[in-house]
Design a protein around this motif. Structure first.
Motif, PDB file in Angstrom:
ATOM      1  N   ALA A   1      -6.055  21.063 -16.848  1.00  0.00           N
ATOM      2  CA  ALA A   1      -5.808  21.214 -18.536  1.00  0.00           C
ATOM      3  C   ALA A   1      -4.367  22.080 -18.299  1.00  0.00           C
ATOM      4  O   ALA A   1      -4.295  23.277 -17.392  1.00  0.00           O
ATOM      5  CB  ALA A   1      -6.614  21.948 -19.362  1.00  0.00           C
ATOM      6  N   ALA A   2      -3.485  21.787 -19.481  1.00  0.00           N
ATOM      7  CA  ALA A   2      -2.435  22.726 -19.625  1.00  0.00           C
ATOM      8  C   ALA A   2      -2.595  23.905 -20.625  1.00  0.00           C
ATOM      9  O   ALA A   2      -2.167  25.055 -20.476  1.00  0.00           O
ATOM     10  CB  ALA A   2      -1.347  21.878 -20.112  1.00  0.00           C
ATOM     11  N   CYS A   3      -3.731  23.632 -21.420  1.00  0.00           N
ATOM     12  CA  CYS A   3      -4.110  24.563 -22.432  1.00  0.00           C
ATOM     13  C   CYS A   3      -5.251  24.149 -23.022  1.00  0.00           C
ATOM     14  O   CYS A   3      -5.616  23.193 -23.328  1.00  0.00           O
ATOM     15  CB  CYS A   3      -2.826  24.515 -23.625  1.00  0.00           C
ATOM     16  N   VAL A   4      -6.157  25.338 -23.370  1.00  0.00           N
ATOM     17  CA  VAL A   4      -7.299  24.938 -23.989  1.00  0.00           C
ATOM     18  C   VAL A   4      -7.555  26.081 -25.353  1.00  0.00           C
ATOM     19  O   VAL A   4      -7.419  27.218 -25.090  1.00  0.00           O
ATOM     20  CB  VAL A   4      -8.772  25.420 -23.033  1.00  0.00           C
ATOM     21  N   GLN A   5      -7.677  25.418 -26.397  1.00  0.00           N
ATOM     22  CA  GLN A   5      -7.956  26.206 -27.537  1.00  0.00           C
ATOM     23  C   GLN A   5      -9.256  26.310 -27.934  1.00  0.00           C
ATOM     24  O   GLN A   5     -10.159  25.291 -27.986  1.00  0.00           O
ATOM     25  CB  GLN A   5      -7.185  25.515 -28.704  1.00  0.00           C
ATOM     26  N   LEU A   6      -9.856  27.407 -28.312  1.00  0.00           N
ATOM     27  CA  LEU A   6     -11.233  27.640 -28.473  1.00  0.00           C
ATOM     28  C   LEU A   6     -11.204  27.959 -30.071  1.00  0.00           C
ATOM     29  O   LEU A   6     -10.523  28.994 -30.473  1.00  0.00           O
ATOM     30  CB  LEU A   6     -11.798  28.976 -27.672  1.00  0.00           C
ATOM     31  N   SER A   7     -12.160  27.578 -30.851  1.00  0.00           N
ATOM     32  CA  SER A   7     -12.358  27.903 -32.320  1.00  0.00           C
ATOM     33  C   SER A   7     -13.995  28.005 -32.522  1.00  0.00           C
ATOM     34  O   SER A   7     -14.599  27.122 -32.019  1.00  0.00           O
ATOM     35  CB  SER A   7     -11.876  26.689 -33.162  1.00  0.00           C
ATOM     36  N   GLU A   8     -14.268  28.888 -33.420  1.00  0.00           N
ATOM     37  CA  GLU A   8     -15.903  29.149 -33.617  1.00  0.00           C
ATOM     38  C   GLU A   8     -15.817  28.110 -34.940  1.00  0.00           C
ATOM     39  O   GLU A   8     -15.158  28.183 -35.847  1.00  0.00           O
ATOM     40  CB  GLU A   8     -15.839  30.391 -33.954  1.00  0.00           C
ATOM     41  N   ILE A   9     -17.089  27.533 -34.668  1.00  0.00           N
ATOM     42  CA  ILE A   9     -17.378  26.323 -35.855  1.00  0.00           C
ATOM     43  C   ILE A   9     -18.987  26.566 -36.180  1.00  0.00           C
ATOM     44  O   ILE A   9     -19.590  27.113 -35.379  1.00  0.00           O
ATOM     45  CB  ILE A   9     -16.962  24.989 -35.297  1.00  0.00           C
ATOM     46  N   GLU A  10     -19.302  25.782 -37.112  1.00  0.00           N
ATOM     47  CA  GLU A  10     -20.556  25.664 -37.281  1.00  0.00           C
ATOM     48  C   GLU A  10     -21.081  24.308 -37.360  1.00  0.00           C
ATOM     49  O   GLU A  10     -20.240  23.403 -38.216  1.00  0.00           O
ATOM     50  CB  GLU A  10     -20.863  26.017 -38.769  1.00  0.00           C
ATOM     51  N   SER A  11     -22.002  23.606 -36.522  1.00  0.00           N
ATOM     52  CA  SER A  11     -22.216  22.305 -36.601  1.00  0.00           C
ATOM     53  C   SER A  11     -23.446  22.004 -36.900  1.00  0.00           C
ATOM     54  O   SER A  11     -24.567  22.815 -36.762  1.00  0.00           O
ATOM     55  CB  SER A  11     -22.158  22.062 -34.868  1.00  0.00           C
ATOM     56  N   LEU A  12     -23.725  20.659 -37.931  1.00  0.00           N
ATOM     57  CA  LEU A  12     -25.162  20.572 -38.449  1.00  0.00           C
ATOM     58  C   LEU A  12     -25.270  19.056 -38.124  1.00  0.00           C
ATOM     59  O   LEU A  12     -24.434  18.138 -37.928  1.00  0.00           O
ATOM     60  CB  LEU A  12     -24.765  20.384 -39.804  1.00  0.00           C
ATOM     61  N   TYR A  13     -26.462  18.845 -37.357  1.00  0.00           N
ATOM     62  CA  TYR A  13     -26.687  17.635 -36.704  1.00  0.00           C
ATOM     63  C   TYR A  13     -28.339  17.523 -36.572  1.00  0.00           C
ATOM     64  O   TYR A  13     -28.921  18.538 -36.863  1.00  0.00           O
ATOM     65  CB  TYR A  13     -26.062  17.641 -35.414  1.00  0.00           C
ATOM     66  N   VAL A  14     -28.692  16.314 -36.275  1.00  0.00           N
ATOM     67  CA  VAL A  14     -30.219  15.939 -35.868  1.00  0.00           C
ATOM     68  C   VAL A  14     -30.382  15.925 -34.500  1.00  0.00           C
ATOM     69  O   VAL A  14     -29.757  15.127 -33.882  1.00  0.00           O
ATOM     70  CB  VAL A  14     -30.681  14.953 -36.770  1.00  0.00           C
TER      71      VAL A  14
ATOM     72  N   THR B   1     -18.603  26.866 -30.266  1.00  0.00           N
ATOM     73  CA  THR B   1     -17.452  27.132 -29.972  1.00  0.00           C
ATOM     74  C   THR B   1     -16.735  25.595 -29.617  1.00  0.00           C
ATOM     75  O   THR B   1     -17.161  24.971 -28.650  1.00  0.00           O
ATOM     76  CB  THR B   1     -17.089  27.795 -28.801  1.00  0.00           C
ATOM     77  N   LEU B   2     -15.787  25.360 -30.267  1.00  0.00           N
ATOM     78  CA  LEU B   2     -15.045  24.134 -30.175  1.00  0.00           C
ATOM     79  C   LEU B   2     -13.967  24.479 -29.125  1.00  0.00           C
ATOM     80  O   LEU B   2     -13.058  25.191 -29.210  1.00  0.00           O
ATOM     81  CB  LEU B   2     -14.589  23.599 -31.392  1.00  0.00           C
ATOM     82  N   MET B   3     -13.837  23.494 -28.256  1.00  0.00           N
ATOM     83  CA  MET B   3     -12.865  23.405 -27.231  1.00  0.00           C
ATOM     84  C   MET B   3     -11.867  22.171 -27.313  1.00  0.00           C
ATOM     85  O   MET B   3     -12.298  21.144 -27.386  1.00  0.00           O
ATOM     86  CB  MET B   3     -13.451  23.221 -25.617  1.00  0.00           C
ATOM     87  N   SER B   4     -10.787  22.557 -27.562  1.00  0.00           N
ATOM     88  CA  SER B   4      -9.387  21.493 -27.534  1.00  0.00           C
ATOM     89  C   SER B   4      -8.936  21.455 -26.241  1.00  0.00           C
ATOM     90  O   SER B   4      -8.027  22.427 -26.196  1.00  0.00           O
ATOM     91  CB  SER B   4      -8.699  21.600 -28.719  1.00  0.00           C
ATOM     92  N   VAL B   5      -8.960  20.502 -25.261  1.00  0.00           N
ATOM     93  CA  VAL B   5      -8.457  20.630 -24.133  1.00  0.00           C
ATOM     94  C   VAL B   5      -7.063  19.697 -23.925  1.00  0.00           C
ATOM     95  O   VAL B   5      -7.283  18.475 -24.255  1.00  0.00           O
ATOM     96  CB  VAL B   5      -9.377  20.390 -22.977  1.00  0.00           C
ATOM     97  N   LYS B   6      -5.921  20.440 -23.589  1.00  0.00           N
ATOM     98  CA  LYS B   6      -4.748  19.580 -23.652  1.00  0.00           C
ATOM     99  C   LYS B   6      -4.425  18.943 -22.426  1.00  0.00           C
ATOM    100  O   LYS B   6      -4.427  20.100 -21.256  1.00  0.00           O
ATOM    101  CB  LYS B   6      -3.579  20.195 -24.210  1.00  0.00           C
TER     102      LYS B   6
END
Length: 104
Positions: free
Chosen positions: A29-42, A53-58
């Motif tokens: 990966a060149a860069c990884v961005q981390l964002s705090e999120i709230e996930s709703l699911y079953v 934590t959402l990871m966006s891997v470039k």
């Protein structure tokens, strides 16, 4: 070189940082961005609402399978989200950064 974003979520920021560090140090990966999120699911027929934590891997498109394998190896979830998003518009300089920062 085609660039992509690989998206996954982790239960903790610490886990996400560990995975990100491995991906960057191994030049997957060149860069990884981390964002705090709230996930709703079953899950298992139960409604869940979790902080994640959402990871966006470039990375390069050619690295998708390697990154996917590394995430599965290091991840605590039974079924981690691992999705590919194509980068369709980016500056040539940013694409060069991704290419120069990653191995095929």
């Amino acid at each position: 070189m085609k660039a992509i974003i690989i998206q996954t979520t982790c239960s903790t920021k610490e886990e996400a940082k560990k995975i990100a560090e491995v991906l960057i140090k191994e030049r997957l990966a060149a860069c990884v961005q981390l964002s705090e999120i709230e996930s709703l699911y079953v899950w298992n027929e139960k409604f869940c609402c979790d902080n994640e934590t959402l990871m966006s891997v470039k990375t390069r498109k050619e690295n998708f399978e390697k990154v996917k394998s590394k995430i599965k190896e290091l991840h605590s979830y039974d079924v981690p989200e691992i999705i590919q998003i194509d980068i369709t518009n980016a500056s040539k300089k940013y694409l060069k950064f991704i290419g120069d920062s990653t191995n095929e």
